[in-house]
Design an enzyme around this catalytic site. Structure first.
Site, PDB file in Angstrom:
ATOM      1  CE1 TYR A  38      -6.758  13.486 187.441  1.00  0.00           C
ATOM      2  CE2 TYR A  38      -5.444  14.742 185.864  1.00  0.00           C
ATOM      3  CZ  TYR A  38      -6.000  13.538 186.277  1.00  0.00           C
ATOM      4  OH  TYR A  38      -5.804  12.399 185.537  1.00  0.00           O
ATOM      5  CG  ASP A  80       0.678  18.969 189.484  1.00  0.00           C
ATOM      6  OD1 ASP A  80       1.260  19.272 188.420  1.00  0.00           O
ATOM      7  OD2 ASP A  80      -0.240  18.133 189.549  1.00  0.00           O
ATOM      8  CE  LYS A 108      -2.278  18.677 181.061  1.00  0.00           C
ATOM      9  NZ  LYS A 108      -2.745  18.558 182.423  1.00  0.00           N
TER      10      LYS A 108
HETATM   11  C1  LIG Z   1      -2.781  17.201 183.276  1.00  0.00           C
HETATM   12  C2  LIG Z   1      -2.323  17.274 184.681  1.00  0.00           C
HETATM   13  C3  LIG Z   1      -1.674  16.200 185.306  1.00  0.00           C
HETATM   14  C4  LIG Z   1      -1.552  14.849 184.666  1.00  0.00           C
HETATM   15  O1  LIG Z   1      -0.761  14.867 183.529  1.00  0.00           O
HETATM   16  P1  LIG Z   1      -0.950  13.660 182.449  1.00  0.00           P
HETATM   17  O2  LIG Z   1       0.123  13.943 181.451  1.00  0.00           O
HETATM   18  O3  LIG Z   1      -2.331  13.802 181.929  1.00  0.00           O
HETATM   19  O4  LIG Z   1      -0.737  12.396 183.173  1.00  0.00           O
HETATM   20  C5  LIG Z   1      -1.161  16.392 186.565  1.00  0.00           C
HETATM   21  N1  LIG Z   1      -1.283  17.559 187.196  1.00  0.00           N
HETATM   22  C6  LIG Z   1      -1.914  18.611 186.641  1.00  0.00           C
HETATM   23  C7  LIG Z   1      -1.994  19.905 187.384  1.00  0.00           C
HETATM   24  C8  LIG Z   1      -2.471  18.496 185.376  1.00  0.00           C
HETATM   25  O5  LIG Z   1      -3.136  19.518 184.851  1.00  0.00           O
END
Ligand SMILES: *Cc1c(COP(=O)(O)O)cnc(C)c1O
Length: 432
Positions: free
Chosen positions: A148, A243, A271
């Site tokens: 994701y 990511d 995060k």
């Molecule tokens: C949470 C998450 C996102 C998205 O971040 P948001 O602040 O919720 O938009 C993207 N990549 C990964 C791996 C994530 O866990």
């Protein structure tokens, strides 16, 4: 026997929320739709604990989905926010705080020479993709099923997290044209990566990957997988994007790239770097980052980007994480949880898989080794739902989905983790 929790106030709030907010939640992962029952409404949280509006106390393993690596309401973070807040909350002009966070990120993360601050992980990945396309002049991107990367259109194809939990990995509203430029491959499948690049390497702008997948539950990269991505992208002039929205400052201070010794071209963060306030970031090679507006032509902007409160929280967070021994402690606590869960399923003769690294962990209700999307979705989600509810009644707040990560924080005490393991045993025994 588990005591039935009081849920009257949460139920009432959920009914009211559902009148004004789609599904009653502002992010689908907060919904308890897949596990049954109404969602928990938080009243407050401190350290490893969260209290709901009905007065129930939980040991919290959601940890705000990652940011709360120091635990909730950490005094140093609260103080930093408070100090900054007294001087105003947003200016729309630059602050010195932004330079400090940017410099700290550049010094910490091996691949990052320059960085742009944004307000969410979604913005970070979306912007990194646009940049990769602008830089290479190519259209196609490669992602892996079950990963994701936020909810921008190009990335909502076979996506993990809430999209997977709720059965909409390919969202309506994403045009066929957009989806056509996104190529999905199975995680950990080196051969499919090599075949794709051999066939159409010159069309690929970027490969984006969670270096440790966290959004189909925890799935580790197998030996050689990340290296293969590095080799193939380099060979064909595509960019490699890590990511690290979950893994950044969690796997180690320099993220998964430092942990595995693989250097991507671009990195996305979120995060943890916001200390619980909305921040994201993308950064990497100087020659690539210099293509971002206003130094280059690839446009990207944000009214609240580098917001002073969020940046202060992030700086306090990183300062705390630089203390010696922090990552050893996180690793030990994660290990305590994972080994405890493994012992419990062994003792009960259950075949379930426990995937774990550092301070992240998932108990999969399947006997197969979970190494990608296809093996993750073999999990018995009905059984997971009953387990989840049982744990909630025991006072443990897990992510309300089989396909998410349990986050251990520095605030979890040994007793909290051991209690979670014992509760797991009791609940699984009752289900058996
Ligand atoms: C949470 C998450 C996102 C998205 O971040 P948001 O602040 O919720 O938009 C993207 N990549 C990964 C791996 C994530 O866990």
């Amino acid at each position: 026997m588990s005591m039935a929790r009081k849920t009257d106030v949460s139920q009432r709030l959920f009914e009211e929320a559902s009148r004004y907010i789609p599904g009653g939640v502002n992010s689908p992962v907060r919904s308890f739709r897949s596990v049954g029952g109404g969602p928990v409404f938080a009243d407050r949280a401190e350290g490893a604990y969260l209290w709901d509006v009905d007065g129930n106390r939980y040991v919290d393993f959601i940890s705000s989905w990652g940011p709360m690596i120091l635990g909730h309401a950490n005094p140093e973070i609260l103080e930093a926010i408070g100090m900054t807040m007294g001087r105003g909350t947003s200016y729309g002009v630059s602050t010195e705080l932004e330079i400090r966070l940017a410099r700290e990120i550049c010094e910490a993360v091996p691949s990052i020479e320059m960085v742009r601050l944004v307000s969410s992980g979604t913005e970070a990945t979306m912007s990194a993709l646009r940049l990769a396309r602008g830089f290479t002049g190519r259209s196609k991107i490669v992602k892996f099923a079950g990963c994701y990367h936020g909810h921008s259109d190009a990335l909502l194809v076979k996506a993990g997290s809430g999209a997977l939990t709720l059965g909409v990995p390919d969202s309506p509203g994403v045009t066929p044209g957009t989806a056509a430029d996104t190529i999905n491959l199975p995680y950990n499948d080196v051969k499919s990566v090599r075949d794709l690049f051999a066939q159409s390497g010159s069309e690929i702008a970027a490969v984006i990957v969670e270096p440790v997948a966290g959004n189909m539950g925890v799935v580790l990269p197998e030996e050689g997988f990340l290296q293969c991505l590095r080799d193939e992208t380099s060979k064909h002039g595509a960019l490699l994007i890590f990511d690290e929205v979950i893994t950044g400052f969690r796997m180690s201070y320099g993220g998964a790239q430092e942990y595995y010794g693989i250097t991507p071209d671009l990195t996305c963060l979120g995060k943890i770097i916001g200390g619980g306030l909305p921040v994201g970031a993308y950064g990497g090679r100087r020659d690539v980052m210099q293509q971002v507006s206003p130094s280059g032509p690839v446009y990207q902007a944000g009214t609240l980007s580098g917001n002073p409160l969020a940046v202060s929280a992030g700086l306090a967070m990183l300062r705390a994480l630089r203390r010696p021994g922090v990552y050893d402690e996180l690793r030990k606590k994660g290990e305590l949880l994972a080994s405890g869960l493994r012992r419990v399923v062994d003792e009960l003769g259950l075949p379930f898989a426990v995937n774990h690294i550092g301070s992240v962990c998932t108990l999969f209700f399947t006997s197969e080794r979970v190494r990608d999307f296809d093996t993750a979705v073999k999990s018995n989600t009905k059984l997971f739902s009953r387990f989840f509810t049982g744990m909630l009644d025991e006072g443990f707040l897990l992510p309300p989905s089989q396909f998410e990560t349990w986050f251990v924080s520095l605030a979890h005490k040994q007793e909290d983790i051991e209690a979670a393991v014992q509760a797991t045993k009791r609940v699984l025994q009752r289900l058996n």
